[in-house]
Enzyme design. Structure first.
Site, PDB file in Angstrom:
ATOM      1  N   ASP A 123      11.860  13.730 -36.033  1.00  0.00           N
ATOM      2  CA  ASP A 123      11.168  13.088 -34.745  1.00  0.00           C
ATOM      3  C   ASP A 123      11.690  13.644 -33.295  1.00  0.00           C
ATOM      4  O   ASP A 123      12.870  13.548 -32.997  1.00  0.00           O
ATOM      5  CB  ASP A 123      11.294  11.636 -34.872  1.00  0.00           C
ATOM      6  CG  ASP A 123      12.548  10.977 -35.392  1.00  0.00           C
ATOM      7  OD1 ASP A 123      13.563  11.609 -35.241  1.00  0.00           O
ATOM      8  OD2 ASP A 123      12.535  10.090 -36.104  1.00  0.00           O
ATOM      9  N   CYS A 127      15.768  16.272 -37.414  1.00  0.00           N
ATOM     10  CA  CYS A 127      15.900  14.796 -38.070  1.00  0.00           C
ATOM     11  C   CYS A 127      14.481  14.452 -38.383  1.00  0.00           C
ATOM     12  O   CYS A 127      14.260  13.525 -38.823  1.00  0.00           O
ATOM     13  CB  CYS A 127      16.274  14.026 -36.904  1.00  0.00           C
ATOM     14  SG  CYS A 127      17.940  14.411 -36.523  1.00  0.00           S
ATOM     15  N   CYS A 183       7.061  10.203 -37.849  1.00  0.00           N
ATOM     16  CA  CYS A 183       6.719   9.448 -38.522  1.00  0.00           C
ATOM     17  C   CYS A 183       5.687   8.285 -38.081  1.00  0.00           C
ATOM     18  O   CYS A 183       5.807   8.247 -36.669  1.00  0.00           O
ATOM     19  CB  CYS A 183       7.879   8.667 -39.636  1.00  0.00           C
ATOM     20  SG  CYS A 183       8.974   7.869 -38.706  1.00  0.00           S
ATOM     21  N   CYS A 222      13.986   4.842 -34.818  1.00  0.00           N
ATOM     22  CA  CYS A 222      12.833   5.190 -33.940  1.00  0.00           C
ATOM     23  C   CYS A 222      12.590   4.314 -32.593  1.00  0.00           C
ATOM     24  O   CYS A 222      12.284   4.980 -31.491  1.00  0.00           O
ATOM     25  CB  CYS A 222      11.315   5.048 -34.719  1.00  0.00           C
ATOM     26  SG  CYS A 222      11.204   6.302 -36.092  1.00  0.00           S
TER      27      CYS A 222
END
Lengths: 145, 397
Positions: free
Chosen positions: A36, A34, A59, A103
């Site tokens: 992360d 994915c 990111c 996130c």
């Protein structure tokens, strides 16, 4: 701009970056597929998180949310860290774009995973009810977010 | 600080020539080309001349050029038109490739919902369609083959003339999305057996909002936009005269300097490629020698592309990535996945696309900064730590 100034600040100058060799709790969540992965290291003394470090592959917002989450739990009692929500992380960062909210979920999960590890290492302590085992759930994080 | 624009595959700066050519058409020669009075006819003449220039650059007749709003519209119109034309004859099969631009892929998805059958040819690990595989894929009911001239992310130039020859021989229409190629490499629609070709002005130093579609004489074209008789009834709407004039001026300039620009840009690109390849566990996607001169696409294992781009931006470098985070979806670039790269590697991609305005000094700035940023991001990456400790296997050796 895509990100708030606070997100960019935490991305550019991440707080508590690094690892702890003799950590009392370590949690890794996310999935390389994915894009992360967050790894959180906790040092806990007398029920207080005395130190916290993180490593993140991801990111800008993944790095910023990890950084913010560490800042929000450092020096706090474990009970308080358990209550850290992704929403609080987002608010502390002055918001995140909609497609980056996952996130912040990951940051919350990383803290919980590290605490889960801490409780697993300390069976004499009562594991709080409902603490999810994010690190070993084995599920694809994408499916959760 | 030095600013390096290295995202010319996304869009380009308007050239001075194009800009100056456009200026009179905003405040002085603003007439509607459909109007009969002199002011209107000045615009008609400008369109005539622009059409002639563009036709010359790709070796077609000016009547075979239709102006559009850009590359996406040209792709949409060509594909939908050819599909509906085929359907009338009972042909509802279309062949394309796995790494087309979304202007093509999304149009094909729409047609699929309407009952068309779509075959996407593989592009293999080096990024090329194989002509033999195309031959095998063509059927009695194939209405259209649409294969891009050069890929927008990795720059690989497809064997267009051979593909065109196969299509011609089998009586199948051939469209190519040449948005990345026009103005950068030699295009001759006759020699290369092309039936339809899409052009986008802003990829060769023309303004945004203008494009063109070449359609070989004799092939009927359906219009997508109704409302007026512009473009011989094939595209309604008052023509974007200043942008079309700018597009023609930019294309003329690009075509006149094609070889010179190619050689210059390629030298810069190759130097950057050589230096960045020294970064351990990095890889170049595509084949530089068979690609556009300015495009360099690389993957760096253990890091994620968006954070790489943001940190490069802080150092004055504008580049692009095929990481999921830059696209707003969870999946990385379909182009990199089509090459067979695993997700985690595709997330760590960087596209540098140069043009003739880039300088040696700018190349050196890229060469200095990319390795530093990659190293910094790797230092905080748990994946990189696992790779180094042998807990995870390197994908890129």
């Amino acid at each position: 701009m895509l990100y708030s100034e606070k997100v960019m600040d935490h991305f550019r100058n991440p707080r508590n970056l690094g690892t702890i060799e003799d950590a009392d709790g370590v949690g890794e969540v996310g999935n390389a597929k994915c894009g992360d992965i967050m790894k959180m290291y906790l040092k806990i003394e007398d029920g207080i998180i005395t130190d916290v470090k993180f490593n993140t592959f991801g990111c800008g917002s993944a790095i910023a949310t990890s950084s913010m989450a560490t800042e929000m739990i450092k020096g706090k009692p474990v009970e308080e860290a358990l209550k850290l929500s992704n929403k609080a992380v987002v608010e502390a960062l002055d918001g995140l774009p909609a497609h980056k909210i996952h996130c912040s979920v990951l940051a919350e999960e990383a803290v919980k995973a590290a605490l889960f590890d801490y409780y697993t290492k300390h069976p004499e302590l009562k594991k709080p009810e409902g603490l999810p085992d994010c690190a070993t759930c084995g599920g694809d994080c994408c499916s959760c977010h | 600080m030095i600013n390096v624009y290295a995202d010319n595959a996304a869009t380009t700066r308007v050239s001075d020539t194009a800009f100056n050519a456009m200026l009179p058409y905003f405040k002085e020669l603003y007439g509607n080309p459909s109007s009969l009075y002199t002011l209107g006819q000045k615009s008609t003449e400008a369109l005539f001349s622009a059409r002639e220039t563009i036709a010359d650059c790709i070796n077609c007749n000016m009547k075979e050029i239709t102006f559009t709003s850009g590359g996406s519209e040209a792709d949409n119109q060509a594909i939908i038109s050819a599909a509906y034309l085929g359907a009338k004859k009972g042909k509802k099969h279309i062949i394309s490739s796995a790494f087309e631009h979304h202007a093509v892929l999304h149009t094909l998805e729409k047609l699929k919902k309407e009952g068309f059958e779509i075959t996407l040819l593989p592009v293999h690990s080096d990024g090329f369609v194989m002509v033999d595989e195309l031959k095998n894929a063509i059927r009695e009911d194939t209405a259209l083959v649409t294969i891009m001239f050069a890929n927008n992310e990795i720059g690989t130039i497809q064997p267009i003339a051979e593909i065109g020859a196969v299509c011609r021989e089998r009586g199948v229409l051939f469209h190519t999305d040449a948005v990345q190629a026009v103005g950068h490499i030699k295009i001759d629609v006759k020699e290369q057996n092309i039936d339809m070709l899409s052009i986008a002005s802003h990829k060769f130093h023309g303004p945004k909002g203008a494009g063109a579609l070449y359609v070989r004489k004799g092939i009927p074209l359906l219009n997508l936009i109704e409302g007026g008789a512009q473009e011989r009834g094939k595209r309604a709407g008052t023509e974007n005269v200043p942008a079309i004039v700018g597009m023609a001026a930019a294309l003329k300039e690009s075509c006149e300097n094609l070889d010179k620009n190619f050689a210059y840009v390629k030298d810069l690109r190759d130097k950057i490629a050589r230096e960045l390849s020294k970064i351990p566990h990095s890889k170049i996607n595509g084949v530089l020698e068979r690609g556009l001169a300015g495009t360099l696409n690389m993957c760096f294992e253990g890091i994620e592309g968006e954070s790489l781009l943001l940190l490069l931006d802080d150092r004055g470098i504008s580049a692009s990535s095929g990481s999921a985070c830059t696209s707003g979806s969870l999946d990385p670039s379909h182009v990199l996945l089509a090459l067979g790269l695993p997700h985690e590697v595709a997330h760590g991609s960087l596209r540098i696309s140069l043009c003739e305005y880039n300088t040696e000094e700018e190349a050196d700035h890229i060469i200095k900064n990319v390795p530093e940023v990659v190293e910094y991001l790797r230092s905080m990456s748990p994946i990189w730590k696992d790779l180094q400790e042998g807990k995870r296997e390197y994908v890129i050796q």
